[in-house]
Design a protein around this motif. Structure first.
Motif, PDB file in Angstrom:
ATOM      1  N   VAL A 345       0.834  -1.203   0.000  1.00 42.47           N
ATOM      2  CA  VAL A 345       0.000   0.000   0.000  1.00 42.47           C
ATOM      3  C   VAL A 345       0.864   1.245   0.000  1.00 42.47           C
ATOM      4  O   VAL A 345       1.902   1.295   0.650  1.00 42.47           O
ATOM      5  CB  VAL A 345      -0.940   0.077   1.222  1.00 42.47           C
ATOM      6  N   GLY A 346       0.392   2.213  -0.756  1.00 44.31           N
ATOM      7  CA  GLY A 346       1.019   3.526  -0.694  1.00 44.31           C
ATOM      8  C   GLY A 346       0.037   4.445  -0.007  1.00 44.31           C
ATOM      9  O   GLY A 346      -1.087   4.062   0.291  1.00 44.31           O
ATOM     10  N   CYS A 347       0.469   5.666   0.281  1.00 50.49           N
ATOM     11  CA  CYS A 347      -0.502   6.603   0.823  1.00 50.49           C
ATOM     12  C   CYS A 347      -0.183   8.018   0.360  1.00 50.49           C
ATOM     13  O   CYS A 347       0.964   8.355   0.096  1.00 50.49           O
ATOM     14  CB  CYS A 347      -0.549   6.534   2.343  1.00 50.49           C
ATOM     15  N   SER A 348      -1.237   8.800   0.241  1.00 52.62           N
ATOM     16  CA  SER A 348      -1.084  10.199  -0.131  1.00 52.62           C
ATOM     17  C   SER A 348      -1.335  11.050   1.099  1.00 52.62           C
ATOM     18  O   SER A 348      -2.088  10.652   1.985  1.00 52.62           O
ATOM     19  CB  SER A 348      -2.079  10.561  -1.225  1.00 52.62           C
ATOM     20  N   MET A 349      -0.693  12.205   1.158  1.00 51.26           N
ATOM     21  CA  MET A 349      -0.817  13.051   2.345  1.00 51.26           C
ATOM     22  C   MET A 349      -1.092  14.499   1.960  1.00 51.26           C
ATOM     23  O   MET A 349      -0.574  14.991   0.967  1.00 51.26           O
ATOM     24  CB  MET A 349       0.474  13.007   3.171  1.00 51.26           C
ATOM     25  N   GLY A 350      -1.915  15.130   2.774  1.00 54.32           N
ATOM     26  CA  GLY A 350      -2.177  16.559   2.625  1.00 54.32           C
ATOM     27  C   GLY A 350      -1.833  17.229   3.945  1.00 54.32           C
ATOM     28  O   GLY A 350      -2.173  16.720   5.006  1.00 54.32           O
ATOM     29  N   VAL A 351      -1.158  18.369   3.875  1.00 57.28           N
ATOM     30  CA  VAL A 351      -0.636  18.983   5.100  1.00 57.28           C
ATOM     31  C   VAL A 351      -1.120  20.419   5.235  1.00 57.28           C
ATOM     32  O   VAL A 351      -1.132  21.179   4.262  1.00 57.28           O
ATOM     33  CB  VAL A 351       0.910  18.990   5.083  1.00 57.28           C
ATOM     34  N   SER A 352      -1.534  20.775   6.460  1.00 57.83           N
ATOM     35  CA  SER A 352      -1.804  22.186   6.748  1.00 57.83           C
ATOM     36  C   SER A 352      -1.043  22.577   8.009  1.00 57.83           C
ATOM     37  O   SER A 352      -0.700  21.723   8.820  1.00 57.83           O
ATOM     38  CB  SER A 352      -3.304  22.435   6.930  1.00 57.83           C
ATOM     39  N   PHE A 353      -0.768  23.882   8.142  1.00 56.88           N
ATOM     40  CA  PHE A 353       0.021  24.371   9.274  1.00 56.88           C
ATOM     41  C   PHE A 353      -0.776  25.368  10.109  1.00 56.88           C
ATOM     42  O   PHE A 353      -1.487  26.221   9.568  1.00 56.88           O
ATOM     43  CB  PHE A 353       1.283  25.091   8.780  1.00 56.88           C
ATOM     44  N   TYR A 354      -0.622  25.226  11.445  1.00 60.43           N
ATOM     45  CA  TYR A 354      -1.063  26.288  12.346  1.00 60.43           C
ATOM     46  C   TYR A 354       0.161  27.160  12.611  1.00 60.43           C
ATOM     47  O   TYR A 354       1.235  26.611  12.853  1.00 60.43           O
ATOM     48  CB  TYR A 354      -1.574  25.701  13.667  1.00 60.43           C
ATOM     49  N   PRO A 355       0.112  28.442  12.593  1.00 64.29           N
ATOM     50  CA  PRO A 355      -1.055  29.289  12.374  1.00 64.29           C
ATOM     51  C   PRO A 355      -1.213  29.737  10.914  1.00 64.29           C
ATOM     52  O   PRO A 355      -2.160  30.443  10.609  1.00 64.29           O
ATOM     53  CB  PRO A 355      -0.730  30.496  13.252  1.00 64.29           C
ATOM     54  N   GLU A 356      -0.291  29.302  10.044  1.00 63.41           N
ATOM     55  CA  GLU A 356      -0.252  29.861   8.692  1.00 63.41           C
ATOM     56  C   GLU A 356      -1.564  29.646   7.936  1.00 63.41           C
ATOM     57  O   GLU A 356      -2.090  30.569   7.315  1.00 63.41           O
ATOM     58  CB  GLU A 356       0.912  29.227   7.929  1.00 63.41           C
ATOM     59  N   ASP A 357      -2.093  28.423   7.980  1.00 60.01           N
ATOM     60  CA  ASP A 357      -3.261  28.107   7.153  1.00 60.01           C
ATOM     61  C   ASP A 357      -4.579  28.303   7.883  1.00 60.01           C
ATOM     62  O   ASP A 357      -5.640  28.372   7.251  1.00 60.01           O
ATOM     63  CB  ASP A 357      -3.171  26.663   6.656  1.00 60.01           C
ATOM     64  N   GLY A 358      -4.527  28.352   9.213  1.00 56.05           N
ATOM     65  CA  GLY A 358      -5.766  28.511   9.950  1.00 56.05           C
ATOM     66  C   GLY A 358      -5.477  28.496  11.428  1.00 56.05           C
ATOM     67  O   GLY A 358      -4.421  28.035  11.868  1.00 56.05           O
ATOM     68  N   LEU A 359      -6.451  29.016  12.204  1.00 57.82           N
ATOM     69  CA  LEU A 359      -6.232  29.123  13.646  1.00 57.82           C
ATOM     70  C   LEU A 359      -7.083  28.128  14.416  1.00 57.82           C
ATOM     71  O   LEU A 359      -6.831  27.861  15.580  1.00 57.82           O
ATOM     72  CB  LEU A 359      -6.556  30.543  14.118  1.00 57.82           C
ATOM     73  N   ASP A 360      -8.115  27.600  13.760  1.00 54.00           N
ATOM     74  CA  ASP A 360      -8.997  26.703  14.511  1.00 54.00           C
ATOM     75  C   ASP A 360      -9.018  25.311  13.882  1.00 54.00           C
ATOM     76  O   ASP A 360      -8.576  25.117  12.741  1.00 54.00           O
ATOM     77  CB  ASP A 360     -10.412  27.274  14.567  1.00 54.00           C
ATOM     78  N   VAL A 361      -9.538  24.381  14.660  1.00 56.33           N
ATOM     79  CA  VAL A 361      -9.546  22.972  14.266  1.00 56.33           C
ATOM     80  C   VAL A 361     -10.212  22.772  12.905  1.00 56.33           C
ATOM     81  O   VAL A 361      -9.639  22.140  12.010  1.00 56.33           O
ATOM     82  CB  VAL A 361     -10.290  22.138  15.335  1.00 56.33           C
ATOM     83  N   GLN A 362     -11.397  23.336  12.760  1.00 53.72           N
ATOM     84  CA  GLN A 362     -12.161  23.061  11.546  1.00 53.72           C
ATOM     85  C   GLN A 362     -11.430  23.545  10.288  1.00 53.72           C
ATOM     86  O   GLN A 362     -11.352  22.835   9.291  1.00 53.72           O
ATOM     87  CB  GLN A 362     -13.557  23.704  11.624  1.00 53.72           C
ATOM     88  N   THR A 363     -10.882  24.757  10.376  1.00 54.56           N
ATOM     89  CA  THR A 363     -10.182  25.303   9.216  1.00 54.56           C
ATOM     90  C   THR A 363      -8.970  24.450   8.859  1.00 54.56           C
ATOM     91  O   THR A 363      -8.741  24.129   7.692  1.00 54.56           O
ATOM     92  CB  THR A 363      -9.727  26.742   9.500  1.00 54.56           C
ATOM     93  N   LEU A 364      -8.216  24.079   9.885  1.00 53.41           N
ATOM     94  CA  LEU A 364      -6.998  23.303   9.626  1.00 53.41           C
ATOM     95  C   LEU A 364      -7.329  21.935   9.036  1.00 53.41           C
ATOM     96  O   LEU A 364      -6.638  21.443   8.139  1.00 53.41           O
ATOM     97  CB  LEU A 364      -6.195  23.155  10.916  1.00 53.41           C
ATOM     98  N   LEU A 365      -8.404  21.322   9.546  1.00 54.36           N
ATOM     99  CA  LEU A 365      -8.817  20.023   9.004  1.00 54.36           C
ATOM    100  C   LEU A 365      -9.231  20.185   7.538  1.00 54.36           C
ATOM    101  O   LEU A 365      -8.876  19.382   6.686  1.00 54.36           O
ATOM    102  CB  LEU A 365      -9.992  19.453   9.806  1.00 54.36           C
ATOM    103  N   ARG A 366      -9.980  21.243   7.280  1.00 51.93           N
ATOM    104  CA  ARG A 366     -10.452  21.470   5.914  1.00 51.93           C
ATOM    105  C   ARG A 366      -9.269  21.696   4.967  1.00 51.93           C
ATOM    106  O   ARG A 366      -9.227  21.152   3.859  1.00 51.93           O
ATOM    107  CB  ARG A 366     -11.399  22.670   5.903  1.00 51.93           C
ATOM    108  N   CYS A 367      -8.297  22.493   5.429  1.00 48.84           N
ATOM    109  CA  CYS A 367      -7.137  22.787   4.585  1.00 48.84           C
ATOM    110  C   CYS A 367      -6.350  21.512   4.290  1.00 48.84           C
ATOM    111  O   CYS A 367      -5.952  21.269   3.150  1.00 48.84           O
ATOM    112  CB  CYS A 367      -6.231  23.799   5.274  1.00 48.84           C
ATOM    113  N   ALA A 368      -6.115  20.700   5.327  1.00 46.43           N
ATOM    114  CA  ALA A 368      -5.354  19.468   5.120  1.00 46.43           C
ATOM    115  C   ALA A 368      -6.118  18.546   4.174  1.00 46.43           C
ATOM    116  O   ALA A 368      -5.535  17.876   3.317  1.00 46.43           O
ATOM    117  CB  ALA A 368      -5.105  18.778   6.456  1.00 46.43           C
TER     118      ALA A 368
END
Ligand code: C2E
Ligand code: CA
Ligand code: CA
Length: 655
Positions: A345-368
């Motif tokens: 199996v391989g896997c793909s990854m999406g990454v978001s950063f606090y505080p650059e991409d968002g300050l709250d849980v929902q935003t960061l999850l959405r960005c990732a």
């Protein structure tokens, strides 16, 4: 006291009036009243005796007597005092009873009871307490309560007991643990109160309820509420809860957090082909590999399906993320052995950063998530960092999805038709139905801009149903009015095979329109061979049994296995226009077209060439013995009215 009058007693012997009895034995004491006379001394009896009154009642009294002497010290008589002590005796008895009752209650209480000194030493314990702690009484009485308490609970307990000493509370309740090892713990609810003696604090009275069973259930429920039962990782809700804490800490310390969304490549395929059991085992093993790839302070959870998420607190930069990503890919590069299957199996990854991409849980999850979406589009084992444009695109997608649903309701779709010309017979005409969307503001939208999303979201199913009905209706018109009927080709997506009863839809459309089944061709892609092959084969066979023809669309660019072609036994192959486009100046394309035509003719399958744009290409295909042609050279796809115009021109010219 005696129930006699003065007259009754005068002249009587005292021992006849007052009969003493021993308080316990009840035996007569003999002439006791005249004792002091006889013995000429003071007599006082400590204990009460019973005297019998005239009415026969026994009366407990304290008694004392002293001789009366004259000036010459000669005994003249005796003074005898009786004090009624029945009240006192009764009170004493009651006290004895109540103590007895308390002792019984204490000893037999179903909960643990203990008297404990202010220093914590056991003074008195009951059976239940001994049982609860599994320590015999004599041993317990040499022990301090604090020695048995779970170390990290002692401070809390002292604080609670302090409230009793300061008078803040008359009783306190708290949960605590007995035991020294986490694996061997007794959870209890202790109610403690302070007993005083002469107004001074003397000892504590503990009532101790065993909570262990309830605690275990509580812990289990708590565990279940916070963990994914399959992989034992945290679940979404627990992850979000912990992530909130991490964000607060990061804010306080001005730290950077990275959030990595992970999705397994082709997990669905494993699940579909090898079954859910293997799929589940794979997820468990992947979860273990992921856990091995991170530090103890990192958070990991399974969000559902084959989606995992990792939070890296306090990182410096993207290098830290890449380190973890490379470790994950490294750990997953070894094939996983599951029930004799070697799975890679391989896997793909999406990454978001606090505080650059968002300050709250929902935003960061959405960005990732949106970065992950991008990574998946890039192919296997890919990692993408969040970019704001991605969200914008995702937003557009969601809007488009909604608009597609509305388009179906508002009748905004239209079918265009593109002629398919037979090289064998001028009269054997066909038309491919190609969908167009008359968007209220965007104008005519080509299918390439909405069909992929419609397939992804499943809206292709109702849209496709509409196309089949509409296409059959149109072809039925040509069947009635024209000299030569026009065969209709309709594109169907694999989703329609999977989630709708396509046979019934086709049968109903044929029946409703009156179109002959042999005039209908369904264009399918090679994707149909890849998943649910057996299921799809059955449907194809059923459709062919109804007299409907099957064409394999975009042939040559896909998986093109000869064995599949034989299995599906299609009526037509449509050579993809990418080969036709450069057939004149690319020898490879030319060779492929030759090969397809040769193979098809040996299998008695018709060949249609797509994307014929020039006379030269058309002539070349004719020389290669291609059965039919379709392309801008003949006509672009046009509306049904324009197709009618084209048809009459065509018939006029060929006649
Ligand atoms: P396709 O099935 O391969 O359809 C042929 C496409 O090639 C059509 O594009 C057509 O306009 C284009 N074409 C025809 N002749 C030429 C030519 O000479 N040169 C060039 N460059 N292109 C030519 P269109 O109509 O934009 O459709 C694109 C794709 O959208 C179709 O490819 C098909 O996969 C899909 N599609 C269209 N209508 C439907 C539908 O009703 N249902 C489903 N599931 N898919 C559809
Ligand atoms: Ca097609
Ligand atoms: Ca095609």
């Amino acid at each position: 006291m005696l129930g006699v009058t003065l007259d009754d007693t005068q002249g009587q012997l005292i021992d006849e009036i007052i009969v003493g009895k021993h308080p316990r034995t009840g035996l007569n004491l003999g002439p006791f009243a005249s004792q002091s006379l006889r013995e000429n001394k003071v007599i006082g009896l400590e204990f009460g005796i019973l005297i019998k009154s005239k009415n026969g009642q026994n009366l407990p009294v304290d008694y004392s007597a002293a001789p009366i002497r004259d000036d010459n010290d000669l005994v003249q008589g005796s003074v005898i005092a009786f004090r009624d002590v029945s009240k006192r005796l009764k009170a004493e008895q009651e006290l004895r009873n109540s103590e007895e009752r308390f002792r019984m209650a204490f000893n037999n209480a179903p909960v643990g009871m203990a008297l404990v000194t202010l220093e914590g030493k056991f003074i008195q314990v009951n059976d239940a307490m001994c049982k609860l702690l599994d320590i015999p009484e004599h041993q317990l009485l040499e022990t301090h309560d604090t020695d048995l308490t779970f170390p990290s609970d002692t401070v809390m307990e002292q604080q609670m007991l302090m409230k009793l000493l300061t008078g803040e509370s008359v009783s306190v309740q708290y949960e605590k643990r007995y035991g020294s090892k986490a694996t061997d713990i007794t959870w209890v609810l202790t109610s403690a109160s302070l007993l005083t003696q002469n107004d001074e604090p003397f000892c504590y009275l503990y009532q101790v309820h065993n909570l262990t069973e309830r605690k275990q259930i509580e812990l289990r429920l708590n565990y279940l509420a916070h963990h994914d039962t399959l992989t034992k990782l945290f679940n979404r809700s627990k992850f979000i809860e912990d992530m909130e804490f991490q964000l607060l800490a990061a804010k306080r310390n001005s730290e950077i957090i990275a959030l990595i969304f992970i999705d397994l490549d082709n997990f669905k395929q494993v699940n579909d082909t090898l079954g859910h059991d293997i799929g589940d085992k794979l997820l468990i093993m992947v979860a273990e590999e992921l856990e091995k790839s991170i530090r103890e302070t990192d958070l990991i959870a399974r969000l559902g399906g084959d989606e995992f998420v990792i939070l890296l607190p306090n990182i410096k930069n993207e290098t830290d993320v890449m380190q973890v990503a490379n470790k994950i890919w490294g750990n997953l590069s070894q094939p996983l052995i599951i029930d004799e299957n070697k799975l890679q199996v391989g896997c793909s990854m999406g990454v978001s950063f606090y505080p650059e991409d968002g300050l709250d849980v929902q935003t960061l999850l959405r960005c990732a998530d949106s970065a992950l979406y991008q990574a998946k589009n890039e192919g296997r084992n890919n990692l993408q960092y969040y970019r704001p444009e991605l969200t914008e695109r995702l937003g557009k997608k969601i809007k488009l999805e909604h608009e597609l649903r509305m388009a179906l309701i508002n009748n905004e779709f239209e079918l265009y038709y593109q002629p398919i010309i037979s090289n064998k017979s001028q009269f054997n005409l066909g038309a491919e139905a190609l969908i167009r969307w008359n968007h209220p503001t965007l104008g005519l939208v080509p299918p390439i801009d909405f069909i992929p999303l419609a397939e992804e979201t499943g809206i292709i199913v109702p849209i496709g149903e509409w196309v089949i009905q509409q296409g059959c209706k149109q072809a039925a018109k040509w069947q009635r009015f024209d000299k030569e009927p026009v065969e209709i080709s309709i594109n169907v997506s694999p989703k329609q095979f999977k989630t709708s009863d396509i046979c019934k839809i086709v049968a109903d459309s044929l029946a409703d329109s009156g179109l002959k089944p042999s005039l209908l061709t369904l264009e399918v892609t090679e994707e149909l061979f890849l998943n649910d092959t057996d299921h799809n084969l059955k449907i194809i066979a059923k459709l062919k049994q109804m007299g409907v023809k099957i064409a394999i669309d975009d042939f040559g660019i896909g998986y093109s296995s000869l064995s599949y072609i034989k299995l599906f036994n299609p009526d037509k192959l449509k050579i993809d226009r990418s080969f036709i486009k450069d057939i004149l100046d690319n020898s490879e394309s030319s060779i492929i077209v030759n090969a397809i035509i040769a193979m098809a003719s040996s299998l008695k399958i018709q060949v249609v060439s797509e994307g014929v744009e020039t006379l030269e290409v058309s002539n070349l295909l004719k020389s290669k013995n291609c059965d039919s042609e379709q392309g801008y050279y003949y006509s672009k796809p046009v509306s049904s009215q324009n197709f009618d115009v084209w048809l009459s021109n065509y018939h006029a010219n060929t006649n």
